[in-house]
Design an enzyme around this catalytic site. Structure first.
Site, PDB file in Angstrom:
ATOM      1  N   SER A 184       0.825  -1.214   0.000  1.00 58.87           N
ATOM      2  CA  SER A 184       0.000   0.000   0.000  1.00 58.87           C
ATOM      3  C   SER A 184       0.850   1.251   0.000  1.00 58.87           C
ATOM      4  CB  SER A 184      -0.844   0.062   1.275  1.00 58.87           C
ATOM      5  OG  SER A 184      -1.636  -1.056   1.418  1.00 58.87           O
ATOM      6  N   ASN A 225      -3.572   6.057  -1.053  1.00 53.79           N
ATOM      7  CA  ASN A 225      -3.179   5.995   0.355  1.00 53.79           C
ATOM      8  C   ASN A 225      -2.551   7.283   0.857  1.00 53.79           C
ATOM      9  OD1 ASN A 225      -3.689   3.658   2.095  1.00 53.79           O
ATOM     10  ND2 ASN A 225      -3.041   2.571   0.254  1.00 53.79           N
TER      11      ASN A 225
HETATM   12  P1  NAD Z   1      -3.152  -9.510   6.504  1.00 46.54           P
HETATM   13  O1  NAD Z   1      -2.515  -9.242   7.806  1.00 46.54           O
HETATM   14  O2  NAD Z   1      -4.649  -9.634   6.452  1.00 46.54           O
HETATM   15  O3  NAD Z   1      -2.534 -10.808   5.822  1.00 46.54           O
HETATM   16  C1  NAD Z   1      -1.168 -11.007   5.686  1.00 46.54           C
HETATM   17  C2  NAD Z   1      -0.924 -12.486   5.443  1.00 46.54           C
HETATM   18  O4  NAD Z   1       0.454 -12.659   5.121  1.00 46.54           O
HETATM   19  C3  NAD Z   1      -1.208 -13.373   6.656  1.00 46.54           C
HETATM   20  O5  NAD Z   1      -2.104 -14.398   6.276  1.00 46.54           O
HETATM   21  C4  NAD Z   1       0.156 -13.931   7.052  1.00 46.54           C
HETATM   22  O6  NAD Z   1       0.088 -15.253   7.551  1.00 46.54           O
HETATM   23  C5  NAD Z   1       0.881 -13.883   5.722  1.00 46.54           C
HETATM   24  N1  NAD Z   1       2.331 -13.858   5.828  1.00 46.54           N
HETATM   25  C6  NAD Z   1       3.098 -13.120   6.654  1.00 46.54           C
HETATM   26  N2  NAD Z   1       4.413 -13.354   6.403  1.00 46.54           N
HETATM   27  C7  NAD Z   1       4.454 -14.238   5.375  1.00 46.54           C
HETATM   28  C8  NAD Z   1       5.509 -14.868   4.653  1.00 46.54           C
HETATM   29  N3  NAD Z   1       6.773 -14.614   4.938  1.00 46.54           N
HETATM   30  N4  NAD Z   1       5.183 -15.733   3.667  1.00 46.54           N
HETATM   31  C9  NAD Z   1       3.873 -15.986   3.371  1.00 46.54           C
HETATM   32  N5  NAD Z   1       2.829 -15.430   4.034  1.00 46.54           N
HETATM   33  C10 NAD Z   1       3.126 -14.573   5.009  1.00 46.54           C
HETATM   34  O7  NAD Z   1      -2.655  -8.318   5.535  1.00 46.54           O
HETATM   35  P2  NAD Z   1      -3.465  -7.582   4.356  1.00 46.54           P
HETATM   36  O8  NAD Z   1      -4.318  -6.525   4.966  1.00 46.54           O
HETATM   37  O9  NAD Z   1      -4.049  -8.589   3.441  1.00 46.54           O
HETATM   38  O10 NAD Z   1      -2.269  -6.816   3.633  1.00 46.54           O
HETATM   39  C11 NAD Z   1      -1.390  -7.482   2.752  1.00 46.54           C
HETATM   40  C12 NAD Z   1      -0.682  -6.463   1.877  1.00 46.54           C
HETATM   41  O11 NAD Z   1      -1.667  -5.766   1.095  1.00 46.54           O
HETATM   42  C13 NAD Z   1       0.079  -5.373   2.648  1.00 46.54           C
HETATM   43  O12 NAD Z   1       1.207  -5.021   1.927  1.00 46.54           O
HETATM   44  C14 NAD Z   1      -0.939  -4.217   2.700  1.00 46.54           C
HETATM   45  O13 NAD Z   1      -0.334  -2.969   2.860  1.00 46.54           O
HETATM   46  C15 NAD Z   1      -1.595  -4.360   1.338  1.00 46.54           C
HETATM   47  N6  NAD Z   1      -2.953  -3.815   1.214  1.00 46.54           N
HETATM   48  C16 NAD Z   1      -3.858  -3.953   2.235  1.00 46.54           C
HETATM   49  C17 NAD Z   1      -5.147  -3.439   2.074  1.00 46.54           C
HETATM   50  C18 NAD Z   1      -6.179  -3.595   3.153  1.00 46.54           C
HETATM   51  O14 NAD Z   1      -7.209  -2.887   3.101  1.00 46.54           O
HETATM   52  N7  NAD Z   1      -6.015  -4.479   4.127  1.00 46.54           N
HETATM   53  C19 NAD Z   1      -5.508  -2.803   0.868  1.00 46.54           C
HETATM   54  C20 NAD Z   1      -4.567  -2.727  -0.171  1.00 46.54           C
HETATM   55  C21 NAD Z   1      -3.290  -3.229   0.013  1.00 46.54           C
END
Ligand code: NAD
Length: 286
Positions: free
Chosen positions: A123, A194
């Site tokens: 993000s 963002n």
């Molecule tokens: P989340 O916390 O819901 O999920 C993250 C996942 O990554 C978890 O299931 C965890 O087990 C897994 N994980 C952690 N380390 C790992 C590794 N080394 N190998 C494999 N899996 C691993 O996070 P999210 O909200 O889905 O965010 C993920 C990415 O997307 C981030 O970079 C975030 O900034 C971005 N993002 C989030 C949103 C949002 O609204 N949540 C929107 C757009 C982008």
């Protein structure tokens, strides 16, 4: 459903959390053989359940047919070992942490062919900065989906300094092929959405800290004035840990400009494990 691109015969989404599940769903629905990878087995199970529920909701709303649901589920598999992460396109969607992303991506890169495209759903972290830890930064790109990924239409596509033009154009076509609308942006912390939205969250958190109004009132007022979701409901949807990490990363990237300073109230929620909808409690209870 849009045409499937012939050159992506296998897509892997790394990280099966809030975003990874939604991204995998749209890829599988568009006809791509899609693999969801996570280090936590329980997250893979939860992601499958979420996808199934989303598809059932789509059927209820007559936006998805039962055949499309079955096809999407047939196209979807899960992987639990990094060695299995091999594909034509790999989309990383793990926690917003530069060191963890670089470590995982280097492992993925060394395991895949030179022709694979590796993307990040970050993000806020500049794509060029993540790419700096890779051997092939020219094959690396940002594909920033919005939450919920199976519903939101726009996708920011971010080229790093080294991203190859052919990779950019291939990802543009891919995004269209999954029924989304690409928006091309230059690499900059937080990209467009963002960077602007940060102040929606931060100013609302300040209002709550100063007790100008309760969080429910702030949410209701902002929704009544035209925002689709109040800031606290939205932070609960995004994930408070993720939203906090994004602010922290932008604060750092903008050399500690006070307007990006993370909120103590949000920090407290994060360390208490009140991460929003995904943990059952955030600013609200679920
Ligand atoms: P989340 O916390 O819901 O999920 C993250 C996942 O990554 C978890 O299931 C965890 O087990 C897994 N994980 C952690 N380390 C790992 C590794 N080394 N190998 C494999 N899996 C691993 O996070 P999210 O909200 O889905 O965010 C993920 C990415 O997307 C981030 O970079 C975030 O900034 C971005 N993002 C989030 C949103 C949002 O609204 N949540 C929107 C757009 C982008």
């Amino acid at each position: 459903m849009p045409e499937k691109l012939p050159d992506f015969n296998k897509i892997v989404v790394a990280g099966a959390g809030t975003m990874g599940a939604g991204i995998a769903q749209v890829c599988a629905m568009a006809g791509y053989p899609t693999y969801l990878f996570d280090i936590a087995e329980e997250r893979l199970r939860k992601a499958r359940d979420t996808i199934r529920k989303n598809l059932d909701k789509g059927i209820e709303k007559k936006k998805v047919t039962p055949e499309e649901k079955n096809k999407a589920l047939d196209n979807l598999s899960t992987l639990g070992k990094i060695k299995q992460v091999r594909g034509d396109l790999i989309i990383e969607a793990i926690v917003e942490d530069l060191a963890l992303k670089q470590e995982l991506l280097s492992g993925i890169e060394s395991n895949n062919s030179d022709q694979a495209i590796i993307a990040t759903n970050t993000s806020s972290i500049p794509v060029t900065q993540i790419a700096a830890g890779l051997a092939r930064p020219d094959r690396f790109i940002g594909i920033h989906f919005f939450n919920p990924a199976h519903i939101m239409k726009l996708v920011e596509i971010i080229s790093g300094v080294e991203t190859d033009q052919a990779v950019l154009s291939s990802i543009g076509s891919f995004v269209k092929s999954i029924g989304k609308v690409p928006v091309y942006v230059k690499d900059s912390p937080g990209f467009i959405v963002n960077r602007v939205a940060r102040h929606y969250y931060l100013e609302s958190l300040k209002l709550a800290e100063e007790q100008v109004a309760g969080i429910e009132n702030i949410d209701d007022l902002l929704e009544a004035s035209g925002f689709r979701m109040g800031p606290f409901r939205l932070m609960d949807l995004i994930g408070i840990d993720t939203n906090y990490a994004v602010t922290e990363s932008m604060y750092k990237a903008f050399n500690h400009e006070p307007r990006f300073r993370p909120s103590r109230l949000q920090f407290q929620k994060m360390i208490a494990g009140h991460h929003g909808r995904k943990s059952g409690r955030g600013f609200y209870r679920y």
